[in-house]
Design an enzyme around this catalytic site. Structure first.
Site, mmCIF file in Angstrom:
data_model
loop_
_atom_site.group_PDB
_atom_site.id
_atom_site.type_symbol
_atom_site.label_atom_id
_atom_site.label_comp_id
_atom_site.label_asym_id
_atom_site.label_seq_id
_atom_site.Cartn_x
_atom_site.Cartn_y
_atom_site.Cartn_z
ATOM 1 N N ARG A 61 0.821 -1.226 0.000
ATOM 2 C CA ARG A 61 0.000 0.000 0.000
ATOM 3 C C ARG A 61 0.851 1.270 0.000
ATOM 4 O O ARG A 61 0.457 2.288 0.593
ATOM 5 C CB ARG A 61 -0.959 0.034 1.194
ATOM 6 C CG ARG A 61 -1.748 -1.242 1.416
ATOM 7 C CD ARG A 61 -2.505 -1.660 0.198
ATOM 8 N NE ARG A 61 -3.232 -2.914 0.394
ATOM 9 C CZ ARG A 61 -3.898 -3.515 -0.582
ATOM 10 N NH1 ARG A 61 -3.903 -3.028 -1.804
ATOM 11 N NH2 ARG A 61 -4.534 -4.626 -0.342
ATOM 12 N N GLU A 95 -5.924 -12.133 8.288
ATOM 13 C CA GLU A 95 -5.708 -12.225 6.838
ATOM 14 C C GLU A 95 -4.628 -13.255 6.495
ATOM 15 O O GLU A 95 -3.726 -12.991 5.700
ATOM 16 C CB GLU A 95 -5.371 -10.842 6.261
ATOM 17 C CG GLU A 95 -6.472 -9.833 6.556
ATOM 18 C CD GLU A 95 -6.265 -8.471 5.917
ATOM 19 O OE1 GLU A 95 -5.108 -8.057 5.756
ATOM 20 O OE2 GLU A 95 -7.288 -7.833 5.578
ATOM 21 N N ASP A 120 -11.884 -1.046 7.979
ATOM 22 C CA ASP A 120 -10.510 -1.004 7.492
ATOM 23 C C ASP A 120 -10.188 0.329 6.818
ATOM 24 O O ASP A 120 -10.100 0.393 5.592
ATOM 25 C CB ASP A 120 -10.332 -2.157 6.495
ATOM 26 C CG ASP A 120 -8.881 -2.356 6.123
ATOM 27 O OD1 ASP A 120 -8.026 -1.721 6.737
ATOM 28 O OD2 ASP A 120 -8.611 -3.157 5.205
ATOM 29 N N GLU A 139 -5.037 3.001 15.689
ATOM 30 C CA GLU A 139 -4.279 2.930 14.428
ATOM 31 C C GLU A 139 -4.985 3.719 13.324
ATOM 32 O O GLU A 139 -6.168 3.537 13.070
ATOM 33 C CB GLU A 139 -4.132 1.463 14.011
ATOM 34 C CG GLU A 139 -3.337 1.262 12.735
ATOM 35 C CD GLU A 139 -3.068 -0.215 12.392
ATOM 36 O OE1 GLU A 139 -2.943 -1.039 13.319
ATOM 37 O OE2 GLU A 139 -2.986 -0.530 11.189
ATOM 38 N N GLU A 176 -4.382 4.291 1.011
ATOM 39 C CA GLU A 176 -4.871 3.053 0.389
ATOM 40 C C GLU A 176 -6.291 3.201 -0.154
ATOM 41 O O GLU A 176 -6.559 2.846 -1.292
ATOM 42 C CB GLU A 176 -4.823 1.908 1.419
ATOM 43 C CG GLU A 176 -5.441 0.628 0.884
ATOM 44 C CD GLU A 176 -5.380 -0.547 1.854
ATOM 45 O OE1 GLU A 176 -4.859 -0.380 2.968
ATOM 46 O OE2 GLU A 176 -5.859 -1.627 1.480
ATOM 47 N N GLU A 196 -14.855 12.414 -0.365
ATOM 48 C CA GLU A 196 -15.931 11.637 0.273
ATOM 49 C C GLU A 196 -17.193 11.674 -0.579
ATOM 50 O O GLU A 196 -17.895 10.674 -0.706
ATOM 51 C CB GLU A 196 -16.214 12.216 1.670
ATOM 52 C CG GLU A 196 -17.242 11.417 2.436
ATOM 53 C CD GLU A 196 -17.356 11.816 3.901
ATOM 54 O OE1 GLU A 196 -16.714 12.804 4.314
ATOM 55 O OE2 GLU A 196 -18.087 11.128 4.627
#
Ligand code: GCW
Length: 668
Positions: free
Chosen positions: A146, A272, A351, A373, A379, A500
């Site tokens: 990414r 993942e 995510d 985080e 990304e 957005e």
């Protein structure tokens, strides 16, 4: 080298209207303290063109700048705190620890550059959080997961390979905004990266650590939970197998011989496809605690990611809700982690989407250390081709009120820790971690204006109450000078709302093209295993996450659960995250959901056109290279915005057969 390389620490570009004393009195012996003095001199040379002279003075009688990291006046002050005091003939930058002095010096330099230093100026400042971390997703082959700004600063062809000066410049940039921790390799630990914890690579990592150390930055390693069997050839990596614990202890001994101040490990487990404790029917507390015990003798910490969800979901399964996963896995474990385990929780339940609610673990976790985080690398926000100024949305996240008790906004929950291993008797958030957006591109971030996101992240981690607007103004003034800067800052602030609007509507998420995550792919994830479905049909769209649906809303405090569960009180920018709605649902502005989807998509595109026009007007004020490189990104962004607008509008028109009430062009 082009100016873009210097980022917000630009070389002399505009006049400084304050007369700086030309002597520096300092007696710093420590590594970081003496670096602070060096940075002061370099910075003044950069901004004023004259290198100050170092001198020692017992009293404060010189016309000079005094730099002191063992200042008695600030005894008892917070970690990393500094004070700046300016009189007619003297300047004092003081702190009670060396990092504080470094941060004080950098703040002074940026205030000077923004022409805010004047006689009588005084400031005392300390960070709101102890952990202000950057995560690299860099692989040993030089690629960056990414990454959108060139290859890795650290690795090439399977091992360490870097330009020392560049790393030093990078560490300077990070320290200048208060970053104090960096994880240096991808959380997906593959290929040679698995060998980072072996002697061959530790020798190299040691050198890298030495560069960062001068700037008050400690390193984390991402490790592979399966290492005891994949590297150590043990029968398993079962965290409750004593041989496995022993293996990690020995490994820690070796690692700390090379890097005695390594901050610790960052771990992506059972996520993942990465190995983890679930493989052995153990809990995540079992896994994290085993590693924590291995690092504890050396003062190391385990940062354990909560990005744990079923990534092999069947799209036919209407019950499983990925949004629930982190809370369902980790809330029951609250209080069962060792003192040197810190959970790292993505800001939202999915995510890093363009608009997600804040994850319900925040405010709810009471007995477990944790950090939030974020993702600086774009990304899902336009790959640093599209301009997307992220502090704009981080401000919303930090202002979110978890409604778990009083003073429960995220920004209020961010608190520094006073001891190395604070007892988790409260529910404070100890800091922020973020996936970084830099690479070997000359301007570090691909899109020059994406430098503002890195700068802004550091500033917000330091002070979560600072506004996105203030940061935009600061960064723009530091990078372009105050007057041009104001205009650049206006463009930055328009960029997030525009992105957005042309993206997935109203918090629905994941309408992005699969895998690479740039541009629209409206049903790209609809029939896949990733658990991110919007389930649009001819009448309705969205997942019902209220108690009558998946019950996700009940993971929030009662107040927020009620707020989100009722479509009438749910914030409209998130309404499709929480609710399954008919296209004729009437929104607060009196228009239907469908008409609002059409409107926002036409508007978002028009706003990109307008930003590009604003940028073109700045041509006479900008260096040609910067002007052109940003313009070419706007041109690509316009194509992307056009695809989003047309594909989204066409998709919904084809589903519903209902035309735009303004008769604008929709393709079918
Ligand atoms: O957003 C997803 C990314 C993966 C990443 C993962 C994670 C490092 O698509 O590339 O893997 O998140 O956060 O672990």
């Amino acid at each position: 080298m082009l100016r873009e390389y210097d980022c917000w620490l630009h070389k002399r570009k505009f006049e400084i209207d304050f007369e700086i004393p030309l002597f520096v009195c300092a007696d710093e012996k420590g590594l970081v303290g003496s670096q602070a003095v060096k940075e002061y001199c370099l910075g003044i040379k950069r901004l004023v063109g004259i290198e100050p002279k170092l001198t020692k003075s017992k009293d404060n009688s010189c016309n000079a700048v005094y730099l002191n990291s063992s200042s008695a006046s600030s005894a008892g002050s917070a970690r990393d705190e500094f004070s700046i005091k300016v009189t007619e003939t003297q300047i004092f930058i003081t702190s009670s620890d060396e990092n504080g002095l470094l941060y004080g010096v950098f703040r002074f330099l940026s205030l000077l550059s923004m022409r805010e230093i004047k006689n009588g100026f005084e400031l005392t400042d300390a960070p709101a959080s102890s952990l202000r971390m950057i995560n690299h997703w860099d692989n040993f082959d030089g690629s960056i997961e990414r990454g959108y700004a060139g290859n890795s600063l650290f690795y090439k062809d399977g091992g360490f390979n870097y330009d020392k000066t560049r790393i030093e410049d990078y560490a300077r940039l990070l320290a200048s905004v208060g970053i104090n921790r960096v994880s240096i390799n991808n959380v997906n630990v593959r290929a040679n990266a698995k060998l980072l914890i072996t002697e061959k690579y530790l020798k190299e990592a040691k050198k890298l650590a030495a560069i960062f150390r001068k700037f008050g930055i400690k390193l984390f390693f991402s490790i592979n939970f399966g290492a005891p069997w994949s590297l150590g050839k043990l029968a398993s990596a079962d965290p409750l197998d004593p041989a496995v614990g022993q293996w990690w202890k020995k490994r820690a001994e070796l690692i700390y011989k090379y890097i005695p101040d390594l901050a610790g490990f960052l771990v992506k487990a059972d996520s993942e496809g990465e190995p983890g404790p679930f493989q052995y029917n153990r809990t995540h507390a079992d896994g994290a605690n085993m590693l924590a015990k291995a690092l504890e003798p050396f003062g190391g910490e385990v940062i354990w990611r909560c990005f744990v969800y079923n990534c092999t979901q069947d799209w036919r399964d209407l019950k499983t809700d990925r949004a629930r996963a982190a809370y369902d896995h980790f809330m029951p474990l609250d209080g069962s982690f060792e003192k040197n385990v810190i959970l790292q929780i993505k800001f939202g339940p999915y995510d890093f989407q363009i608009r997600e609610p804040v994850a319900p673990l925040f405010g709810a976790l009471k007995k477990t250390r944790h950090v939030m985080e974020l993702q600086i690398t774009q990304e899902y926000t336009g790959h640093q081709i599209d301009l997307c100024y992220l502090p704009y949305v981080w401000e919303d996240i930090l202002n979110f009120d978890t409604a778990h008790g009083d003073n429960s906004k995220i920004k209020d929950l961010l608190k520094p820790t006073s001891t190395h291993y604070p007892l988790p008797t409260n529910h404070y958030i100890e800091g922020l971690a973020a996936v970084v957006n830099v690479g070997l591109d000359n301007n570090w971030t691909g899109h020059t204006l994406a430098q503002a996101n890195l700068y802004g992240y550091g500033r917000m981690a330091w002070n979560p109450s600072i506004t996105a607007k203030t940061i935009a103004e600061e960064w723009s003034a530091l990078s372009f000078g105050k007057d041009t800067g104001q205009k650049v800052s206006d463009i930055l602030l328009k960029s997030y709302p525009a992105y957005e609007k042309y993206n997935a509507p109203f918090g629905i998420c994941f309408m992005v093209s699969p895998n690479n995550h740039y541009g629209p792919g409206i049903e790209g994830y609809e029939f896949s295993r990733w658990g991110t479905y919007h389930r649009a049909d001819m009448n309705e769209i969205g997942i019902d996450r209220t108690p009558s649906g998946t019950g996700y809303t009940d993971q929030y405090s009662p107040k927020n659960a009620a707020l989100f569960a009722d479509a009438k009180t749910c914030p409209e920018n998130l309404i499709l995250f929480f609710h399954r709605l008919r296209y004729d649902y009437v929104m607060k502005n009196g228009k239907t959901l469908l008409q609002n989807i059409y409107n926002t998509h036409f508007e978002g595109y028009d706003e990109v056109v307008a930003m590009m026009e604003d940028w073109k007007r700045l041509e006479p004020l900008l260096e040609a290279e910067v002007y052109k490189s940003v313009l070419s990104r706007f041109e690509r962004q316009l194509n992307n915005a056009r695809e989003w607008k047309d594909q989204i509008n066409t998709y919904f028109f084809r589903k519903t057969g209902i035309a735009d009430e303004h008769g604008r062009k929709i393709y079918f």
